[in-house]
Scaffold this motif. Sequence first.
Motif, PDB file in Angstrom:
ATOM      1  N   SER A 326      35.106  34.319  41.958  1.00 14.42           N
ATOM      2  CA  SER A 326      33.746  34.442  41.432  1.00 14.42           C
ATOM      3  C   SER A 326      33.737  33.953  39.986  1.00 14.42           C
ATOM      4  N   ILE A 327      32.576  33.975  39.383  1.00 10.65           N
ATOM      5  CA  ILE A 327      32.434  33.482  38.013  1.00 10.65           C
ATOM      6  C   ILE A 327      31.882  34.592  37.126  1.00 10.65           C
ATOM      7  N   ASP A 328      32.386  34.645  35.906  1.00 16.07           N
ATOM      8  CA  ASP A 328      31.836  35.571  34.919  1.00 16.07           C
ATOM      9  C   ASP A 328      30.538  34.967  34.410  1.00 16.07           C
ATOM     10  N   MET A 329      29.423  35.599  34.731  1.00 21.42           N
ATOM     11  CA  MET A 329      28.123  35.034  34.380  1.00 21.42           C
ATOM     12  C   MET A 329      27.861  35.060  32.876  1.00 21.42           C
ATOM     13  N   GLY A 330      28.718  35.750  32.134  1.00 24.14           N
ATOM     14  CA  GLY A 330      28.575  35.729  30.678  1.00 24.14           C
ATOM     15  C   GLY A 330      29.325  34.577  30.045  1.00 24.14           C
ATOM     16  N   SER A 331      30.601  34.387  30.429  1.00 24.05           N
ATOM     17  CA  SER A 331      31.438  33.363  29.806  1.00 24.05           C
ATOM     18  C   SER A 331      31.549  32.095  30.631  1.00 24.05           C
ATOM     19  N   GLY A 332      31.272  32.177  31.926  1.00 25.72           N
ATOM     20  CA  GLY A 332      31.457  31.022  32.807  1.00 25.72           C
ATOM     21  C   GLY A 332      32.880  30.882  33.312  1.00 25.72           C
ATOM     22  N   ALA A 333      33.769  31.784  32.920  1.00 24.23           N
ATOM     23  CA  ALA A 333      35.170  31.708  33.337  1.00 24.23           C
ATOM     24  C   ALA A 333      35.332  32.275  34.740  1.00 24.23           C
ATOM     25  N   PRO A 334      36.282  31.745  35.512  1.00 25.17           N
ATOM     26  CA  PRO A 334      36.537  32.313  36.845  1.00 25.17           C
ATOM     27  C   PRO A 334      37.161  33.700  36.724  1.00 25.17           C
ATOM     28  N   THR A 335      36.867  34.546  37.692  1.00 25.58           N
ATOM     29  CA  THR A 335      37.429  35.891  37.729  1.00 25.58           C
ATOM     30  C   THR A 335      38.187  36.072  39.038  1.00 25.58           C
ATOM     31  N   PHE A 336      39.124  37.018  39.037  1.00 27.17           N
ATOM     32  CA  PHE A 336      40.021  37.161  40.180  1.00 27.17           C
ATOM     33  C   PHE A 336      40.196  38.634  40.537  1.00 27.17           C
ATOM     34  N   GLY A 337      40.564  38.865  41.787  1.00 27.41           N
ATOM     35  CA  GLY A 337      40.774  40.226  42.238  1.00 27.41           C
ATOM     36  C   GLY A 337      39.494  41.027  42.357  1.00 27.41           C
ATOM     37  N   THR A 338      38.360  40.355  42.518  1.00 28.20           N
ATOM     38  CA  THR A 338      37.062  41.028  42.549  1.00 28.20           C
ATOM     39  C   THR A 338      36.718  41.461  43.971  1.00 28.20           C
ATOM     40  N   PRO A 339      35.826  42.450  44.116  1.00 28.42           N
ATOM     41  CA  PRO A 339      35.414  42.868  45.464  1.00 28.42           C
ATOM     42  C   PRO A 339      34.778  41.741  46.264  1.00 28.42           C
ATOM     43  N   GLU A 340      34.004  40.882  45.595  1.00 28.49           N
ATOM     44  CA  GLU A 340      33.327  39.796  46.305  1.00 28.49           C
ATOM     45  C   GLU A 340      34.342  38.807  46.886  1.00 28.49           C
ATOM     46  N   ALA A 341      35.358  38.466  46.098  1.00 28.50           N
ATOM     47  CA  ALA A 341      36.381  37.546  46.599  1.00 28.50           C
ATOM     48  C   ALA A 341      37.132  38.146  47.784  1.00 28.50           C
ATOM     49  N   THR A 342      37.374  39.446  47.722  1.00 32.69           N
ATOM     50  CA  THR A 342      38.050  40.119  48.834  1.00 32.69           C
ATOM     51  C   THR A 342      37.208  40.052  50.102  1.00 32.69           C
ATOM     52  N   LYS A 343      35.916  40.290  49.979  1.00 36.84           N
ATOM     53  CA  LYS A 343      35.041  40.223  51.147  1.00 36.84           C
ATOM     54  C   LYS A 343      35.043  38.820  51.760  1.00 36.84           C
ATOM     55  N   ILE A 344      35.011  37.802  50.903  1.00 36.91           N
ATOM     56  CA  ILE A 344      35.019  36.423  51.406  1.00 36.91           C
ATOM     57  C   ILE A 344      36.343  36.126  52.095  1.00 36.91           C
ATOM     58  N   LEU A 345      37.452  36.570  51.497  1.00 37.32           N
ATOM     59  CA  LEU A 345      38.766  36.372  52.109  1.00 37.32           C
ATOM     60  C   LEU A 345      38.810  37.011  53.495  1.00 37.32           C
ATOM     61  N   TRP A 346      38.361  38.256  53.591  1.00 40.54           N
ATOM     62  CA  TRP A 346      38.399  38.939  54.885  1.00 40.54           C
ATOM     63  C   TRP A 346      37.507  38.237  55.908  1.00 40.54           C
ATOM     64  N   GLY A 347      36.322  37.817  55.482  1.00 40.68           N
ATOM     65  CA  GLY A 347      35.437  37.116  56.402  1.00 40.68           C
ATOM     66  C   GLY A 347      36.021  35.786  56.841  1.00 40.68           C
ATOM     67  N   ALA A 348      36.610  35.042  55.907  1.00 40.48           N
ATOM     68  CA  ALA A 348      37.218  33.756  56.253  1.00 40.48           C
ATOM     69  C   ALA A 348      38.356  33.942  57.244  1.00 40.48           C
ATOM     70  N   GLY A 349      39.111  35.016  57.078  1.00 38.34           N
ATOM     71  CA  GLY A 349      40.184  35.292  58.019  1.00 38.34           C
ATOM     72  C   GLY A 349      39.661  35.498  59.432  1.00 38.34           C
ATOM     73  N   GLN A 350      38.522  36.175  59.538  1.00 38.59           N
ATOM     74  CA  GLN A 350      37.928  36.355  60.872  1.00 38.59           C
ATOM     75  C   GLN A 350      37.541  35.020  61.501  1.00 38.59           C
ATOM     76  N   PHE A 351      37.015  34.112  60.682  1.00 41.21           N
ATOM     77  CA  PHE A 351      36.641  32.804  61.231  1.00 41.21           C
ATOM     78  C   PHE A 351      37.881  31.996  61.619  1.00 41.21           C
ATOM     79  N   ALA A 352      38.961  32.095  60.834  1.00 42.48           N
ATOM     80  CA  ALA A 352      40.193  31.393  61.207  1.00 42.48           C
ATOM     81  C   ALA A 352      40.688  31.884  62.564  1.00 42.48           C
TER      82      ALA A 352
END
Length: 530
Positions: A326-352
């Motif tokens: 995801s992106i930090d909407m204040g600085s524009g820097a990428p962020t990691f280990g976030t809940p949103e990224a985890t949800k996308i990872l889990w969903g992508a795994g289901q599609f794989a």
Amino acid sequence: MADGSDHVDIPESGDAAGGGRRRGRAGGGGGAARRAARTARKVEAVPAINRRIPTMEILSEEGLATIEYNAETVLEEIGVAFVDNPGALQRWREAGADVQGERVRIPRGLARKLCETAPSQFIHHARNPANSVTIGGDSLVLAPVYGPPFVRDLEKGRRYAVMEDFEKLVKLGQMSKWLHSTGGTVCEPTDIAVNKRHFDMLMAHMTLGDKPFMGSVTEPSRAADSVAMCEILFGEEFVRENSVMTSLINVNSPLTFDATMTGALEVYAAAGQACIISPFIVGGAMAPVSVAGTLTQVVAEVLAGVAYSQLIRPGAPVIFGAFVTSIDMGSGAPTFGTPEATKILWGAGQFARRYNLPFRSGGSLCGSKLPDQQAGMETANTLNAALMGGVNFMLHACGWLEGGLVSSLEKFVIDADQLGALHALAKGIDLSENGLALDAIREVGPGGHYLGCAHTQNNFQDAFWRSETFDNKPFETWSEEGARDTSQMAADRVKKMLGDYEAPPLDPAIAEALRDYVAQRKAAMPDAFS
């Protein structure tokens, strides 16, 4: 500037390599034997994780069907761009897609139909057969950081990477028992010409390690060099029939495949070598800010890329990739280990799994500049999410710092150590007679303790996973030993591992043939630094 060809020391004989060198038995009784065992040089290689725990199913069947329908709508109505590659456009046209300029609109169902010829799993062969791994199914294969132009260590700080750094990271990958691959571009060696450094990087993987490795994707001719060098290392016939590289093909999100990536994909797919089709997404910049919107784009991009690989060669091994932050909407820097990224990872795994494809995601991702608490928290979030999400090939499993700009030697060994915890978690709960331990409960009874019981004595050495990097000693002992923090302990471990490193054996004739190929190819081209 030197071309870097003198960086790699290749053993001239199996005896000199020393990987299996015999050592005398320690004497002096049990205590001396245990001390000798703790201090002896040893290189352990643990097999790929065999997951015995359930995967996270975050989406219902209705949710999967809705996102899949929308992804097919994207392919059919919006399309994907195949830039500067007339051959790709012609292949799509012949397959039945609507091609207008460089935009390819894929009829509903066509991409998924083409993907059906991709294998659900495959073997990635190592030059040491004992280190070969299966990618797909219930397996989880761990590979180190990939791509940073900078390195960092406690001694020299942050700096541009050079070939010496690259070789150190390959050696650490070879020595790290929980890692199954020495990786690919573990850092970018900037002291070697851009058009020649792939030779030195491949030589390092092929000669300093005997685990699986990745090929070059920065230009189609470099992919061809990777295949040619593997034909020398493994034999042409073996490479024709087996996958000996798993290489990373990034989608230029949103919805764009550039000529560099598709050109490398064409080389590898034609040669039967595995590729990861991986959208590179920072949510809010290269994809919608919503989880479902990002998943829609990920599915569309992967379907298009996997389908194209099968247009090149039906049955070519390919992996469903998802690298999403995801992106930090204040600085524009990428962020990691976030809940949103985890949800996308889990969903992508289901599609794989829905498409019967191996899945790549996860890693030791973090935005921290140092191997500190931020790095540890963000890394742990992503590693655990990847395990639960059913990842089969985890790139960036150790060593990643500063949003992927830096390969850290200390974080490499900290992360590699923590990968052991994933191995332990993936085993699930032992319900055998020994695991149930009813005899131990009978022996001890009410009010006793288990330290001296037979079950504990029989199992204490491997009952619990133990970190080889963290300090769990009493305060007084820790203080007397220098009050080292985790980074300092990791730095000491880096020195020990590099000091203990011994190159695995390699046939001298193969080593000479590799040297000759590299020398001839380098001599045929002038240096280029851009």
